[in-house]
Design a protein around this motif. Sequence first.
Motif, PDB file in Angstrom:
ATOM      1  N   MET A   1      -6.638   6.414  -2.482  1.00 46.66           N
ATOM      2  CA  MET A   1      -6.509   4.992  -2.818  1.00 46.66           C
ATOM      3  C   MET A   1      -5.266   4.445  -2.125  1.00 46.66           C
ATOM      4  O   MET A   1      -4.185   5.015  -2.213  1.00 46.66           O
ATOM      5  N   SER A   2      -5.424   3.365  -1.406  1.00 45.32           N
ATOM      6  CA  SER A   2      -4.293   2.772  -0.708  1.00 45.32           C
ATOM      7  C   SER A   2      -3.683   1.668  -1.549  1.00 45.32           C
ATOM      8  O   SER A   2      -4.312   1.138  -2.462  1.00 45.32           O
ATOM      9  N   HIS A   3      -2.434   1.330  -1.231  1.00 41.29           N
ATOM     10  CA  HIS A   3      -1.823   0.242  -1.967  1.00 41.29           C
ATOM     11  C   HIS A   3      -2.303  -1.094  -1.421  1.00 41.29           C
ATOM     12  O   HIS A   3      -3.118  -1.152  -0.512  1.00 41.29           O
ATOM     13  N   LEU A   4      -1.784  -2.190  -1.962  1.00 33.84           N
ATOM     14  CA  LEU A   4      -2.455  -3.468  -1.823  1.00 33.84           C
ATOM     15  C   LEU A   4      -1.917  -4.399  -0.758  1.00 33.84           C
ATOM     16  O   LEU A   4      -2.272  -5.551  -0.767  1.00 33.84           O
ATOM     17  N   ARG A   5      -1.071  -3.927   0.138  1.00 30.44           N
ATOM     18  CA  ARG A   5      -0.471  -4.899   1.046  1.00 30.44           C
ATOM     19  C   ARG A   5      -1.532  -5.696   1.798  1.00 30.44           C
ATOM     20  O   ARG A   5      -1.343  -6.858   2.117  1.00 30.44           O
TER      21      ARG A   5
ATOM     22  N   TYR B   1      -1.976  -2.123  -8.915  1.00 29.91           N
ATOM     23  CA  TYR B   1      -3.401  -2.305  -8.714  1.00 29.91           C
ATOM     24  C   TYR B   1      -4.151  -1.388  -9.669  1.00 29.91           C
ATOM     25  O   TYR B   1      -3.651  -0.344 -10.080  1.00 29.91           O
ATOM     26  N   GLY B   2      -5.341  -1.771 -10.052  1.00 29.34           N
ATOM     27  CA  GLY B   2      -6.126  -0.965 -10.978  1.00 29.34           C
ATOM     28  C   GLY B   2      -6.977  -1.838 -11.859  1.00 29.34           C
ATOM     29  O   GLY B   2      -7.218  -3.014 -11.563  1.00 29.34           O
ATOM     30  N   GLN B   3      -7.437  -1.270 -12.965  1.00 28.17           N
ATOM     31  CA  GLN B   3      -8.247  -2.022 -13.898  1.00 28.17           C
ATOM     32  C   GLN B   3      -8.263  -1.304 -15.239  1.00 28.17           C
ATOM     33  O   GLN B   3      -7.857  -0.151 -15.340  1.00 28.17           O
ATOM     34  N   GLY B   4      -8.741  -2.012 -16.265  1.00 27.31           N
ATOM     35  CA  GLY B   4      -8.809  -1.402 -17.588  1.00 27.31           C
ATOM     36  C   GLY B   4      -7.441  -1.056 -18.110  1.00 27.31           C
ATOM     37  O   GLY B   4      -6.530  -1.866 -18.107  1.00 27.31           O
ATOM     38  N   SER B   5      -7.264   0.186 -18.552  1.00 26.96           N
ATOM     39  CA  SER B   5      -6.003   0.601 -19.145  1.00 26.96           C
ATOM     40  C   SER B   5      -5.113   1.350 -18.164  1.00 26.96           C
ATOM     41  O   SER B   5      -4.064   1.852 -18.556  1.00 26.96           O
ATOM     42  N   THR B   6      -5.500   1.457 -16.887  1.00 23.30           N
ATOM     43  CA  THR B   6      -4.723   2.210 -15.910  1.00 23.30           C
ATOM     44  C   THR B   6      -4.350   1.327 -14.728  1.00 23.30           C
ATOM     45  O   THR B   6      -5.204   0.653 -14.152  1.00 23.30           O
ATOM     46  N   LEU B   7      -3.077   1.339 -14.373  1.00 19.32           N
ATOM     47  CA  LEU B   7      -2.566   0.583 -13.241  1.00 19.32           C
ATOM     48  C   LEU B   7      -1.748   1.519 -12.357  1.00 19.32           C
ATOM     49  O   LEU B   7      -1.102   2.449 -12.847  1.00 19.32           O
ATOM     50  N   TYR B   8      -1.765   1.253 -11.053  1.00 20.03           N
ATOM     51  CA  TYR B   8      -1.088   2.102 -10.085  1.00 20.03           C
ATOM     52  C   TYR B   8       0.065   1.343  -9.439  1.00 20.03           C
ATOM     53  O   TYR B   8      -0.166   0.391  -8.687  1.00 20.03           O
TER      54      TYR B   8
END
Length: 234
Positions: free
Chosen positions: A1-5, A125-132
Amino acid sequence: MSHLRSFVTKTITLPPSRLHDHGYSSNWAGWQSGAQPFSSVQGEWNVPSVTRTDGNYRSSAQWVGVGAGTGAAGGNDQLVQPGTEVESFSNGYSDAYTWYEIYPDGPPVGIFWVNQGDTMYVSLYGQGSTLYPYVEDVSTGQAWNNNNMGVGFSGSCGCSQAEAIVEKDSQYLTWISNVNFSSVAATNSGGTQYLGNLPDDSSYVLANNACCWMEWPSPISGGSFTAYRGAWDS
């Protein structure tokens, strides 16, 4: 998973610069949106520099974050926030470092040291109860992504707010430089948009009993604004 830049790549129609009716806080200032549940937020800013010391310990934190409910605005709901902190000590020494926090589940966790004046890029970045969280010192190239291990809430996060904030430990604010945020953007069901282009954006001013502005955000445009420090009567 890459970050959001890369996620702010589409063409965005920006409104004119504007300063909404502002709220007040006793310890922080910045911009916040409660438009819809958010899955991502990102932004850049300069680590402020210590401009003077007064013989006391001072600290200031800068971050972008997403959370549920009122979060940093004073409620008890949860907020995930990666950011930077600048400290000034009574002996004249000062430092700066990166951190992340799952509020109010535990104390901030330090990541790595940075230099005052460095440019930071930070995202969640993420969704639900988990964020990165992803934290990068653009000036030095040092970066951290927690080995792509997400940080989680104790319960599911509605993530109904996204924000870019400068927080102070006191109202003695003239000891650091202004903080310039840029490209602050968030993703909700409507896609990725800059703060300042969402229907529920609002600004918050750090004020002494809602009387004298101690720190205030400029109007926001293109996800960019400056948090000005110093006393100014409202």
